[in-house]
Design a protein around this motif. Structure first.
Motif, PDB file in Angstrom:
ATOM      1  N   ASP A 285     -10.538   3.975  -1.490  1.00 61.01           N
ATOM      2  CA  ASP A 285      -9.150   3.661  -1.149  1.00 61.01           C
ATOM      3  C   ASP A 285      -9.027   3.219   0.302  1.00 61.01           C
ATOM      4  O   ASP A 285      -8.269   2.294   0.619  1.00 61.01           O
ATOM      5  N   ASP A 286      -9.767   3.881   1.182  1.00 55.71           N
ATOM      6  CA  ASP A 286      -9.756   3.486   2.600  1.00 55.71           C
ATOM      7  C   ASP A 286     -10.273   2.063   2.756  1.00 55.71           C
ATOM      8  O   ASP A 286      -9.743   1.271   3.547  1.00 55.71           O
ATOM      9  N   PHE A 287     -11.323   1.739   2.003  1.00 59.25           N
ATOM     10  CA  PHE A 287     -11.890   0.383   2.033  1.00 59.25           C
ATOM     11  C   PHE A 287     -10.847  -0.634   1.579  1.00 59.25           C
ATOM     12  O   PHE A 287     -10.618  -1.660   2.247  1.00 59.25           O
ATOM     13  N   LEU A 288     -10.207  -0.370   0.437  1.00 58.63           N
ATOM     14  CA  LEU A 288      -9.213  -1.303  -0.097  1.00 58.63           C
ATOM     15  C   LEU A 288      -8.025  -1.449   0.833  1.00 58.63           C
ATOM     16  O   LEU A 288      -7.588  -2.567   1.133  1.00 58.63           O
ATOM     17  N   CYS A 289      -7.493  -0.328   1.291  1.00 61.72           N
ATOM     18  CA  CYS A 289      -6.289  -0.369   2.133  1.00 61.72           C
ATOM     19  C   CYS A 289      -6.557  -1.070   3.459  1.00 61.72           C
ATOM     20  O   CYS A 289      -5.698  -1.805   3.971  1.00 61.72           O
ATOM     21  N   THR A 290      -7.748  -0.855   4.025  1.00 59.22           N
ATOM     22  CA  THR A 290      -8.108  -1.514   5.280  1.00 59.22           C
ATOM     23  C   THR A 290      -8.184  -3.020   5.098  1.00 59.22           C
ATOM     24  O   THR A 290      -7.653  -3.788   5.913  1.00 59.22           O
TER      25      THR A 290
ATOM     26  N   SER B 191      -5.587  -5.814   6.652  1.00 60.39           N
ATOM     27  CA  SER B 191      -6.140  -6.875   7.494  1.00 60.39           C
ATOM     28  C   SER B 191      -5.755  -8.254   6.968  1.00 60.39           C
ATOM     29  O   SER B 191      -5.393  -9.147   7.748  1.00 60.39           O
ATOM     30  N   LYS B 192      -5.805  -8.407   5.645  1.00 56.14           N
ATOM     31  CA  LYS B 192      -5.481  -9.697   5.045  1.00 56.14           C
ATOM     32  C   LYS B 192      -4.000 -10.017   5.197  1.00 56.14           C
ATOM     33  O   LYS B 192      -3.623 -11.168   5.500  1.00 56.14           O
ATOM     34  N   LEU B 193      -3.135  -9.033   5.001  1.00 57.21           N
ATOM     35  CA  LEU B 193      -1.695  -9.257   5.139  1.00 57.21           C
ATOM     36  C   LEU B 193      -1.332  -9.622   6.568  1.00 57.21           C
ATOM     37  O   LEU B 193      -0.479 -10.485   6.815  1.00 57.21           O
ATOM     38  N   GLU B 194      -1.997  -8.982   7.521  1.00 57.89           N
ATOM     39  CA  GLU B 194      -1.754  -9.309   8.933  1.00 57.89           C
ATOM     40  C   GLU B 194      -2.206 -10.730   9.235  1.00 57.89           C
ATOM     41  O   GLU B 194      -1.525 -11.483   9.937  1.00 57.89           O
ATOM     42  N   GLU B 195      -3.351 -11.104   8.670  1.00 57.16           N
ATOM     43  CA  GLU B 195      -3.868 -12.459   8.860  1.00 57.16           C
ATOM     44  C   GLU B 195      -2.907 -13.492   8.265  1.00 57.16           C
ATOM     45  O   GLU B 195      -2.648 -14.537   8.869  1.00 57.16           O
ATOM     46  N   LEU B 196      -2.367 -13.194   7.080  1.00 55.90           N
ATOM     47  CA  LEU B 196      -1.449 -14.121   6.418  1.00 55.90           C
ATOM     48  C   LEU B 196      -0.134 -14.248   7.175  1.00 55.90           C
ATOM     49  O   LEU B 196       0.477 -15.318   7.206  1.00 55.90           O
ATOM     50  N   SER B 197       0.312 -13.167   7.786  1.00 56.32           N
ATOM     51  CA  SER B 197       1.574 -13.202   8.528  1.00 56.32           C
ATOM     52  C   SER B 197       1.495 -14.070   9.770  1.00 56.32           C
ATOM     53  O   SER B 197       2.514 -14.549  10.273  1.00 56.32           O
TER      54      SER B 197
ATOM     55  N   ARG C 151       4.601  -7.547  -2.903  1.00 54.20           N
ATOM     56  CA  ARG C 151       3.881  -7.431  -1.632  1.00 54.20           C
ATOM     57  C   ARG C 151       4.043  -6.030  -1.028  1.00 54.20           C
ATOM     58  O   ARG C 151       4.608  -5.849   0.043  1.00 54.20           O
ATOM     59  N   HIS C 152       3.569  -5.047  -1.770  1.00 51.41           N
ATOM     60  CA  HIS C 152       3.578  -3.684  -1.239  1.00 51.41           C
ATOM     61  C   HIS C 152       2.230  -3.038  -1.520  1.00 51.41           C
ATOM     62  O   HIS C 152       1.511  -3.414  -2.465  1.00 51.41           O
ATOM     63  N   GLY C 153       1.889  -2.062  -0.706  1.00 52.68           N
ATOM     64  CA  GLY C 153       0.543  -1.505  -0.684  1.00 52.68           C
ATOM     65  C   GLY C 153       0.019  -1.012  -2.016  1.00 52.68           C
ATOM     66  O   GLY C 153      -1.112  -1.324  -2.404  1.00 52.68           O
ATOM     67  N   LYS C 154       0.822  -0.232  -2.757  1.00 53.35           N
ATOM     68  CA  LYS C 154       0.322   0.370  -3.991  1.00 53.35           C
ATOM     69  C   LYS C 154       0.001  -0.678  -5.044  1.00 53.35           C
ATOM     70  O   LYS C 154      -1.055  -0.613  -5.695  1.00 53.35           O
ATOM     71  N   PHE C 155       0.887  -1.649  -5.232  1.00 58.09           N
ATOM     72  CA  PHE C 155       0.631  -2.677  -6.237  1.00 58.09           C
ATOM     73  C   PHE C 155      -0.636  -3.460  -5.889  1.00 58.09           C
ATOM     74  O   PHE C 155      -1.477  -3.725  -6.756  1.00 58.09           O
ATOM     75  N   LEU C 156      -0.781  -3.833  -4.628  1.00 52.12           N
ATOM     76  CA  LEU C 156      -1.955  -4.604  -4.209  1.00 52.12           C
ATOM     77  C   LEU C 156      -3.220  -3.771  -4.325  1.00 52.12           C
ATOM     78  O   LEU C 156      -4.271  -4.266  -4.753  1.00 52.12           O
ATOM     79  N   ARG C 157      -3.118  -2.487  -3.954  1.00 49.47           N
ATOM     80  CA  ARG C 157      -4.285  -1.595  -4.062  1.00 49.47           C
ATOM     81  C   ARG C 157      -4.707  -1.430  -5.519  1.00 49.47           C
ATOM     82  O   ARG C 157      -5.888  -1.547  -5.863  1.00 49.47           O
ATOM     83  N   ASP C 158      -3.758  -1.164  -6.414  1.00 50.89           N
ATOM     84  CA  ASP C 158      -4.062  -0.956  -7.835  1.00 50.89           C
ATOM     85  C   ASP C 158      -4.608  -2.227  -8.471  1.00 50.89           C
ATOM     86  O   ASP C 158      -5.539  -2.188  -9.277  1.00 50.89           O
ATOM     87  N   SER C 159      -4.044  -3.376  -8.095  1.00 47.83           N
ATOM     88  CA  SER C 159      -4.518  -4.653  -8.638  1.00 47.83           C
ATOM     89  C   SER C 159      -5.950  -4.928  -8.200  1.00 47.83           C
ATOM     90  O   SER C 159      -6.792  -5.369  -8.995  1.00 47.83           O
ATOM     91  N   ALA C 160      -6.238  -4.669  -6.927  1.00 48.38           N
ATOM     92  CA  ALA C 160      -7.592  -4.890  -6.409  1.00 48.38           C
ATOM     93  C   ALA C 160      -8.595  -3.948  -7.079  1.00 48.38           C
ATOM     94  O   ALA C 160      -9.695  -4.365  -7.473  1.00 48.38           O
ATOM     95  N   PHE C 161      -8.228  -2.676  -7.237  1.00 50.77           N
ATOM     96  CA  PHE C 161      -9.118  -1.697  -7.866  1.00 50.77           C
ATOM     97  C   PHE C 161      -9.454  -2.130  -9.287  1.00 50.77           C
ATOM     98  O   PHE C 161     -10.622  -2.117  -9.710  1.00 50.77           O
ATOM     99  N   ASN C 162      -8.440  -2.518 -10.050  1.00 51.88           N
ATOM    100  CA  ASN C 162      -8.657  -2.915 -11.439  1.00 51.88           C
ATOM    101  C   ASN C 162      -9.448  -4.207 -11.547  1.00 51.88           C
ATOM    102  O   ASN C 162     -10.143  -4.437 -12.542  1.00 51.88           O
TER     103      ASN C 162
END
Length: 364
Positions: A281-286, A290-296, A319-330
């Motif tokens: 989770d730390d890996f995904l969230c980091t 980082s990607k969202l900051e880059e896109l902004s 564009r919120h953390g949980k949805f993006l985290r769950d999508s990436a994990f799956n």
């Protein structure tokens, strides 16, 4: 038809020398426990949990193996675990295409097994809404969050529609081809070339698992963890992801009360599960942050994207953390071990069937 077909089914007509081993596909699920698919020749094995609401143990009409008192059919399964795919395919064919597996008493690990491809289509496509995963499944797979693998009904349809549109996008096709070609050229081929000159033994499946892990990370997050590089480094995120999958498999082999007690006490496999989930989770969230900051800080090009994270995050509602985290994990769940296993079996089958290798080389 409109219901599951119970055999016997006609055996598929072989089109050439049949492979002596089968290919394993990734796991899907139903409302009780889990659904697994295996391929043998052109057959399909589907494991469908049977209802376990009665206190009396019923007699099987088409048993997969001998149903022992207390232990059920588990002994023969464990004895043949080293050749589990061949054992299941042979046992099911012996029963005409459909068989029942009865687990240990009071564990609710009872399954109906069929190799009919139409049944697989019926469960996984035509009547998918009838085979909801339910709360018990989501408890076992809680690490998956609310992603598409554990979603039901409208939520599943919404996520399926989202990813279907992304995968059909021309930009994704370009990204996929570019990513895989680059990883092949810069990592896998140099690695194989480096190993080819000596007598070094290498685990080919481990190489392919690293290859797919890096590719999924690049496609999903736009980040290369470089797990497939000279020296085969021990990448913490990959190791954690593998441990999560092992712990989930462990949960399928023991009663719910056992793993829940271990989870509460934080001992055994559940302690390892908690630690692995935190690391991944730390890996995904980091990476997401980082990607969202880059896109902004950059201008958005609506016609192109360099990762699925970028494409999904264009929708403010998602564009919120949980949805993006769950999508990436799956996404890691769907793309890592499935492709790696298929590649491993493919090259193993080619290596053990010289006439197939000769035909491939002739085509090339």
């Amino acid at each position: 038809g409109d219901e599951l077909r119970i055999g016997p089914f006609p055996r598929p007509v072989p089109t050439g020398p049949p492979p002596s081993y089968n290919l394993a596909c990734r796991r899907h699920t139903t409302h009780l426990q889990s659904l697994e698919l295996c391929l043998r020749d052109s057959s399909v094995l589907v494991l469908l949990p049977l209802p376990a609401g009665t206190l009396t143990r019923r007699r099987c009409k088409t048993p997969l193996a001998t149903d022992w008192p207390i232990l059920g059919m588990l002994p023969q399964l464990l004895v043949n675990f080293w050749q589990i795919h061949d054992f299941l395919a042979h046992a099911v064919n012996k029963q005409g295409g459909t068989a029942e597996f009865m687990g240990r008493w009071f564990t609710k690990m009872n399954y109906l097994i069929t190799r009919d491809p139409m049944n697989a289509h019926y469960i996984l496509s035509k009547r998918f809404e009838d085979y909801v995963k339910g709360d018990e499944f989501r408890e076992i797979f809680h690490a998956f969050g609310d992603g598409i693998v554990v979603a039901d009904s409208e939520k599943w349809r919404d996520m399926r529609s989202l990813f279907h549109s992304l995968f059909k996008d021309r930009s994704f096709e370009v990204l996929l081809e570019k990513t895989i070609q680059k990883k092949l050229r810069n990592s896998l081929l140099p690695m194989l070339s480096n190993l080819g000159g000596g007598e070094t033994t290498v685990d080919l499946q481990d190489l392919f698992c690293r290859f797919t892990f890096d590719n999924i990370s690049l496609l999903g997050l736009g980040f290369d963890p470089n797990s497939l590089s000279i020296g085969l480094p021990d990448v913490e995120a990959k190791k954690a992801f593998d441990e999560i999958q092992e712990c989930i498999l462990y949960r399928h082999g023991v009663p719910i009360s056992v793993w829940k007690l271990q989870e509460w006490l934080q001992i055994g496999e559940e302690k390892k599960m908690s630690k692995a989930c935190k690391i991944f989770d730390d890996f995904l969230c980091t990476r997401i942050a980082s990607k969202l900051e880059e896109l902004s800080k950059s201008e958005t090009n609506n016609n192109q994207f360099d990762s699925l994270l970028e494409a999904v995050s264009r929708d403010e509602a998602r564009r919120h953390g949980k949805f993006l985290r769950d999508s990436a994990f799956n996404l890691f769940v769907a793309g890592k071990d499935t492709i790696a296993s298929a590649l491993t079996w493919f090259f193993w089958l080619v290596a053990t069937h010289p006439w197939i290798e000769a035909k491939i080389l002739e085509e090339i």
